[in-house]
Each structure stands twice: as C-alpha cells, then as structure tokens.
Write a protein that holds these residues in place. Structure first.
Motif, short mmCIF file in Angstrom:
data_model
loop_
_atom_site.label_atom_id
_atom_site.label_comp_id
_atom_site.label_asym_id
_atom_site.label_seq_id
_atom_site.Cartn_x
_atom_site.Cartn_y
_atom_site.Cartn_z
N THR A 453 0.89 -1.29 0.06
CA THR A 453 0.05 0.04 -0.04
C THR A 453 0.87 1.19 -0.10
N CYS A 454 0.26 2.56 -0.45
CA CYS A 454 0.75 3.74 -0.55
C CYS A 454 0.79 4.40 1.04
N LYS A 455 1.85 4.87 1.57
CA LYS A 455 1.70 5.33 2.83
C LYS A 455 1.00 6.73 2.97
N ASP A 456 1.13 7.38 1.51
CA ASP A 456 0.72 8.70 1.52
C ASP A 456 -0.85 8.89 1.19
N CYS A 457 -1.41 7.83 0.38
CA CYS A 457 -2.59 8.13 -0.30
C CYS A 457 -3.32 6.84 0.13
N GLY A 458 -2.86 5.93 0.59
CA GLY A 458 -3.55 4.61 1.15
C GLY A 458 -3.94 3.60 -0.25
N TYR A 459 -3.50 3.95 -1.46
CA TYR A 459 -3.78 3.24 -2.50
C TYR A 459 -3.08 1.58 -2.16
N VAL A 460 -3.90 0.79 -2.53
CA VAL A 460 -3.63 -0.99 -2.54
C VAL A 460 -3.20 -1.12 -4.01
N ILE A 493 7.07 3.09 -6.90
CA ILE A 493 6.17 4.41 -7.01
C ILE A 493 4.93 4.02 -6.99
N CYS A 494 3.93 4.76 -6.09
CA CYS A 494 2.45 4.49 -6.10
C CYS A 494 2.07 5.03 -7.54
N SER A 495 1.38 3.91 -8.16
CA SER A 495 0.93 4.31 -9.52
C SER A 495 -0.53 5.36 -9.31
N LYS A 496 -0.95 5.65 -8.03
CA LYS A 496 -1.92 6.78 -8.03
C LYS A 496 -1.35 8.19 -7.73
N CYS A 497 -0.39 8.12 -6.56
CA CYS A 497 0.06 9.55 -6.52
C CYS A 497 1.52 9.95 -6.52
N GLY A 498 2.23 8.83 -6.97
CA GLY A 498 3.45 8.82 -7.35
C GLY A 498 4.61 8.89 -6.25
N SER A 499 4.04 8.76 -4.90
CA SER A 499 4.67 8.73 -3.70
C SER A 499 5.89 7.38 -3.77
N GLU A 500 6.86 7.81 -3.16
CA GLU A 500 7.94 6.56 -2.86
C GLU A 500 7.75 5.85 -1.71
ZN ZN Z 1 -0.12 6.92 -3.42
#
Ligand code: ZN
Ligand code: ADP
Ligand code: ZN
Length: 747
Positions: A453-460, A493-500
């Motif tokens: 999951t993405c820690k920044d936006c919660g994307y799974v 990289i998160c495919s939704k928000c680009g966060s690492e």
């Molecule tokens: Zn994200």
C-alpha cells in the motif's frame, strides 16, 4: 448397429442424444460409456461424444445417418448406473450430462487426439541452471522482463527439480514459457524414470487393529449393524480431535471387506499425505488404490484401470475419488466432512456428500461422515434423525484435551507491544523452547497476506485483471495475484500519487517468521503455506522435518491444522483471529469455528499436556467462547438459531445465478433480464433478490453480477427454474455466461 451418442458441445441443446451408425470395423470396439469421435453439425471438425446406448435392431430414418469416425477409449468407465448418476447430477446442479460424465472418466482424459502417446515410462523435470542471485539480478536489471518468466523462475528458485506437469497444473504456466526459459539458458529439461507415486518408498509394517476403547466399540458396533444388513444409512461420527476416528474407520472397513464388499475413503485434498495413507496401507496392504491430484496423470489413469479391473478393494482419495469406478461399494467414509474442499468450485459445482449419499442409496451401502466440527447442516440432520449420530467425547489413549486461553490483544496495546506476537504468547514460546518442546503458530489463510500500500494516499496495489489486491512476496520482491497468476516486479512508486513511501501491509506468514526471528534469534523455524508447498511432497517434507528434527516452531496457514500426529507439540498459537472472525458470509462463522477448533486440536496429542493461546481483540466473540469451552454444541446452538432467523441453509436452499462477461453493461443488462424472468409469475414459492455485485467484481478480466434465489427446492421449483432458464437462454446476450450454483458455500 446403431449408437446413441451424447455429444460434447456447449450448444444449449444440453442433453440431446444423436443417432450414428457403427461401421462394421468398429463393431468389436464400441461399448456403452466409451468415447467416440463423430462429425457433428456443419462443422468439419470432429466432435467428441459418449455412447449411451447401442441397438442392433432399429429402423433407419428417412435422412442419411452418419457413421462413427473412431473409438477413443479402450476401457469403458461408464455403465448404466453411472449414466443414471450423471443424470441425477445434471438435474440437481443445473449442468449438462456430458459435464457430469466427465467427472467419472479417468483424470486427464483429454478430448481429441486420443491419449495413447501419454503412456511413456519417462517423466520430464525442470532444473535451474543459474543461481538465485544471478536470477534476481537479471530480474532487477530487466534482462528478464516477461511476467510469466519471472513467475516461473521465482518459483523454481525455491523449489528446484519439479515435474513439468506440476508446473503446468500448479502454476498454470504453459510449456512454451518453459521452453523460452530453456532457450535463454535459465533452465534445462531432463528426463527421469517415472516415479511410481508418492508411495513408492512406503515400507510399512503391517499393523493389526487396536483393541477399541469403550466409545470406539459403541460406534463400530452401531454402524456395523447396517453394514451387515446391507442397508442404506447415513451416520455421523462426531468425535473430538484425537478421539480415534481413524481407528474406527479402519475397523469398519475390515467388516465391509469381510462382507465381500468394497470401500471408498475420502479425505480433504490437503490431508491426503503419506501419514494418512500409511495408516491404511499398514492395515490393508496393496489392496488399496490412491487417487491424488498431485500424482502424475498417467499414474492416476493406471489406478483407475486397476480399480475398474477389480484389483482393488479400497480407494482413498480427495473429493473426486467419490467417482472412482469401484464396483460393489458397501461403505463410503468422508473424513473431516466439514472441509470445504468437498464442494467442487468448478463446473459442475457438486457437493461430494450429496453424491456419496446418492451412490450409497443406490448400492444399499453405508455412508459415514466424521468430524470434530461437523458442518452445521450435517449436524442439524443428525439432530433431526435423518443421519444417525455417534458421539466420541474423549481422546483415545492417555491424551487429554488441551487447555485453551484467549489472549486479549488490547492488553498488549496498552503495554505498548505492537508486535504480532503477544507478550503472553512470547512467554509461552520461551517456556516451550526451555523445555525442548515444539510450537505451532497458525496464521489465517493466504488471502490476508501482505499487500503493498501507499503510505501517503492509501492506494492498494490491485491486480489489473481482477478486483483484488495482489499479494506481496518479500523474499523475491514480487507482487502476485493469487487468482489469475498475474505477476509484477516490485513496484517502487505509487501508481496513483507517485509517492515513494510504499509499505507492505497486514500480516503474512513470511512476515511472522521475520518477527519471530527478531524476538528469538537462535531458534529454528519452518514455514508451511501455499507458497512453500506447490511441489509434490513438499508439504510432507516440511512436516517430517518438523517432527523428526525437533524444529522449535512451525509457522503455517490452515494446512498445519490437518490430522498429523505431532506428540511433541505442546503449544499452539493462533494469530490473525480477528480477520477470520470478520469475514461476512453466511457460512463464515462455521469455517472460523472449525478452523480455530481444529488447529487447537493439534496441541497435546500425546501424554504431554497441550496449551492453546488464541490472540484476539474480540474476546467476547461467541465463536471463541465455544472454542475455549471445547464445546461444539455451544457454537451449533447459536449458529442454527441465526440461520433460522435470517433464512439460510439448512432451512432454505440458495441458488446463486452468476452472469459474467467482458462487458460490464451487458452483464448488468442480462442480470436484470434474468431477475425479471425469475420473478415473473412468482407465487411466493421462492424469493429472488435484486442483482448485486459479488465481493470480487472482476476476475480474470471478466465482470460478474449475481442474482440470488432462496427457495425450498422440490421437483416443482426445479421444473420452474428449468423453464425460466430456458427462456433466459433465448433472450440473453451472446457474450455473457450463466453459471448456477446450488447452495454455494461462499456468496
Ligand atoms: Zn499514493
Ligand atoms: P482422530 O482421527 O479422531 O483425530 P486418531 O484416529 O488419529 O484420532 O487417533 C488419535 C491417536 O489415538 C492416534 O495416535 C491413535 O493411534 C490413537 N488411538 C486410536 N485408537 C486407539 C485405541 N483404541 N487404543 C490406543 N490408541 C488409540
Ligand atoms: Zn488477477
């Protein structure tokens, strides 16, 4: 001669039988139940069919009859009785007769181009030519790009030396993927002499029956009455774990054999191991045939032939062994009858218990169901007198039932412990290590493994083909979809928000192993889950190693709950209980109860007393309370009340109509159509629920919508349903598919 032939076609004429002439040169070969090739319709391709009748006196019709082109089988496995069974299956499970008949053919019976070339004496194995490090490097540096290649190689990194057929079946990887890997120098394919089967080295000493305990004697005597009278009867042995049910089975089989009749023993696929089989072989010798999906296809075919030729008195196998071509059956035993593997999840979606009951009824045989945690509907039948109930409340020998304690995870949080291993469990493991005793840690099933999951936006990170999160495999940095085998290399990289800031979420067996090693750096740990046990025998190897090497801790999914005797296991820790309790499905509670209860039963199976710690935040949960009190009845009473109040099986039947297809709108439209047709002129004899999306809405790129019917099924309702399905079939879109499940275990 004229042959009536059932054609294997998906065309909706379902069960229509067609006339063909038998050419003279095939007259010796044809037989009811053999498969043949015929030309059918306008297509030039030959279709496969099964001969269902042969007539020597017949009238020729006005049109010209076609001839049978060739006969595919040398042995027929289908006689009049089997045809009758197939018709029954087709009726109660809404499938066509041909699909039902396929269940009774030897496994791996491929359509077309007959199977004779399969009968070689050699097996092909795949071996790795490069080291794990080299392969990891090539994956990271993009030398290996294809997802299928990565899937294949990462599998081989952990289980080298596997049969090609296992890779093809187990991973759904095609031969061409393996050839590519060979061409690129990663693997080689070698020929080896065919292994007989996993019993090849089974050197067993013959055993004789144990003097039965009082409880065992009552059960054996009670059931034997029906065996001697050759009377159809269903019996349920409700016996606590370790009460000696297997010994009862063995002695019942002895009596059936004495009567000159034969027996089928069904066990869950997962517990069809060396140890299970050994207990039967040691008692009955080579009289036994074993049917196991991990055996090679040709070996299974050989077993089928031995059975058909009457060389076998006992068949042991998983679900599909209920269809073994055994004559003169006097007894069918279904061990661990609550196990969900007895429900087929592929078309036709049958219930093994129903089929076994039908076969026993036809043969005046006895059906014995055994479990420590019977299925709710089975126990309900027992209480209502439709199944005769036998109880075994004590463990055989000196073993005592384990002490079960519930550990409140909220206490740990207050103490600041964020680990998945509670302080109480930690202390108990330490105590076990000090005493040189073994521990099993049970973690709820694989579906609840690590996600990314993405820690920044919660994307799974979801599978692009399916509506589910992909499972993260840390050891080889891969994301894998357990539904369609889609693989992605570790994503940065998160495919939704680009966060690492990406992290793995939730708890998997790998992660638990890591945590455990952090707390206890010096102990030995083994892990057993779906990933470490794809290859033949691997499950057995892990269990043997655990038992004989005295490994401190075995971590596993529910696989470890199945009946292996581990006398030195005195502690069982159950982790991830809460997600098990949270599944929202009408039968989820019964699966949760039986899982937790069965795993608890692993502790203290010998003279040493056992202890079970169940970790949860939901300490008042009635399922856990019932486990803690060692009381199936406590659980049953609550559960049956719930089923009654909310209208679920066994009080009502459920028919699940699933429409699937690549175009969501078409699927939705057809579901609406079906809903209306089902509801048309419905005189309140059944209830139709509006179309709804299942929990997983997209699977393998196909969208799915369900229409649910609740009814008390009887012949009248059946015929109404058949009529409505017929109407629906004429109105549906071409690119959608309808499948119907009677009393599904998951909805
Ligand atoms: Zn994200
Ligand atoms: P279950 O199938 O009910 O879990 P098992 O048949 O595996 O139980 O029996 C548990 C243990 O008790 C086994 O080790 C078995 O050998 C032993 N056992 C079973 N019946 C007897 C008996 N009559 N006398 C002594 N030991 C027995
Ligand atoms: Zn997928």
């Amino acid at each position: 001669m004229l042959a009536k032939i059932l054609i294997n076609t998906s065309v909706n004429t379902l069960n229509k039988v067609y006339d063909y002439l038998v050419p003279e040169n095939l007259e010796q070969e044809v037989e009811i139940g053999k498969r043949v090739q015929v030309s059918f319709g306008r297509g030039r391709d030959l279709e496969e069919g099964i001969i269902v009748r042969l007539e020597t006196e017949y009238e020729l019709p006005k049109y010209k009859l076609k001839e049978i082109s060739s006969v595919l089988d040398d042995v027929s496995y289908i006689d009049e009785n089997r045809l009758k069974l197939a018709k029954y299956i087709s009726y109660v499970y809404f499938c066509n007769v041909y699909d039902a008949l396929k269940l009774m053919l030897p496994p791996g019976t491929k359509s077309k181009n007959s199977s004779k070339s399969l009968e070689t004496r050699k097996d092909k194995k795949v071996i790795l030519l490069k080291s794990n490090d080299e392969i990891m490097q090539d994956i990271e540096s993009n030398v290996i790009k294809s997802a299928k290649q990565i899937q294949l190689l990462s599998f081989l990194m952990y289980t080298d030396n596997v049969l090609i057929s296992d890779i093809e079946d187990g991973l759904s990887i095609s031969r061409s993927v393996i050839s590519t890997a060979k061409k690129n120098g990663y693997v080689d394919i070698i020929e080896v002499d065919k292994e007989n089967d996993f019993l090849k080295d089974l050197e067993v000493e013959r055993t004789t029956s144990l003097p039965p305990t009082e409880e065992q004697k009552n059960v054996i005597d009670g059931i034997s009455r029906y065996i001697y009278d050759e009377e159809y009867k269903q019996c349920l042995i409700h016996g606590v774990t370790g009460s000696g049910k297997t010994e009862v089975y063995l002695q019942l089989i002895e009596r059936v054999l004495d009567q000159g009749r034969k027996a089928i023993v069904l066990v869950p696929e997962i517990s069809l191991t060396y140890q299970t089989v050994e207990r039967f072989v040691s008692r009955f010798g080579n009289d036994i045939a074993i049917l196991h999906s991990k055996m090679t296809v040709s070996k299974r075919k050989e077993e089928y032939k031995r059975i058909k030729m009457g060389k076998v008195n006992i068949v042991i196998g998983a679900r599909s062994a209920v269809f073994a071509p055994l004559d003169n059956v006097g007894l069918i035993i279904i061990d661990e009858e609550h196990d969900t593997s007895y429900y087929s999840q592929t078309k036709p979606k049958y219930s093994t218990k129903d089929i076994a009951a039908y076969i026993c009824k036809e043969a005046n045989a006895v059906l014995v169901l055994g479990s420590a945690t019977p299925e709710i509907s089975t126990y309900n039948k027992a209480i209502n007198g439709n199944i005769e109930l036998f109880e075994m409340k004590k463990r055989a020998g000196d073993a005592k039932l384990p002490q079960i304690d519930i550990v409140n995870l909220r206490d740990d949080r207050i103490m600041g412990n964020t680990s998945n291993i509670s302080l109480k469990l930690k202390a108990a493991i330490q105590e076990n290590i000090d005493n040189n005793e073994q521990t099993m840690l049970f973690l709820n099933k694989r579906g609840y493994n690590s996600y990314l999951t993405c820690k920044d936006c919660g994307y799974v990170f979801n599978c692009p083909n399916c509506d589910v999160a992909m499972t993260y495999h840390k050891s080889n940095n891969l994301l894998l979809c357990h539904y369609c085998s889609h693989v992605e290399k570790n994503v940065h990289i998160c495919s939704k928000c680009g966060s690492e800031h990406i992290s793995s979420y939730n708890l998997g067996t790998e992660k638990l192993e890591e945590e455990l090693k952090e707390i206890f750096p010096n102990i030995t740990v083994l892990r057993m889950d779906a990933d470490t046990t794809i290859a033949r025998d691997s499950q057995q190897k892990i269990l043997d190693e655990f038992k004989h090497n005295g490994t401190d801790v075995l971590i596993g999914t529910q696989m470890i709950s199945k009946g292996h005797d581990m006398p030195n296991v005195t502690l069982v820790g159950i982790i991830g209980t809460d997600s098990l309790l949270a599944m929202n499905d009408f039968s989820a509670s019964e699966r949760a109860f039986s899982n937790i209860y069965q795993v608890s039963g692993r502790a203290g199976r010998s003279k040493k007393e056992g202890r079970v710690l169940i970790q949860t935040s939901d300490t008042d949960n009635y399922i856990l309370k019932a486990v803690e009190n060692n009381s199936y009845i406590d659980f049953f009473d609550k559960e049956i009340e719930y089923r009654k109040t909310f209208g679920y099986p066994p009080f009502i039947d459920i028919l699940l109509f699933e429409i699937s297809g690549v175009n969501l709108q078409d699927v939705k439209d057809d579901a609406e159509k079906l809903y209306n047709i089902l509801n048309y002129n419905n005189q309140n004899e059944y209830r139709v629920f509006s179309p709804r999306s299942p929990y997983i809405q997209k699977l393998n790129n196909k969208f799915r919508v369900n229409v649910l019917v609740k009814a008390k099924l009887n012949t009248k309702i059946y015929s109404q349903m058949y009529g409505k399905i017929k109407i629906y079939n004429t109105k549906k879109k071409k690119n959608t598919l309808l499948s119907i499940t009677k009393n599904p275990i998951f909805i």
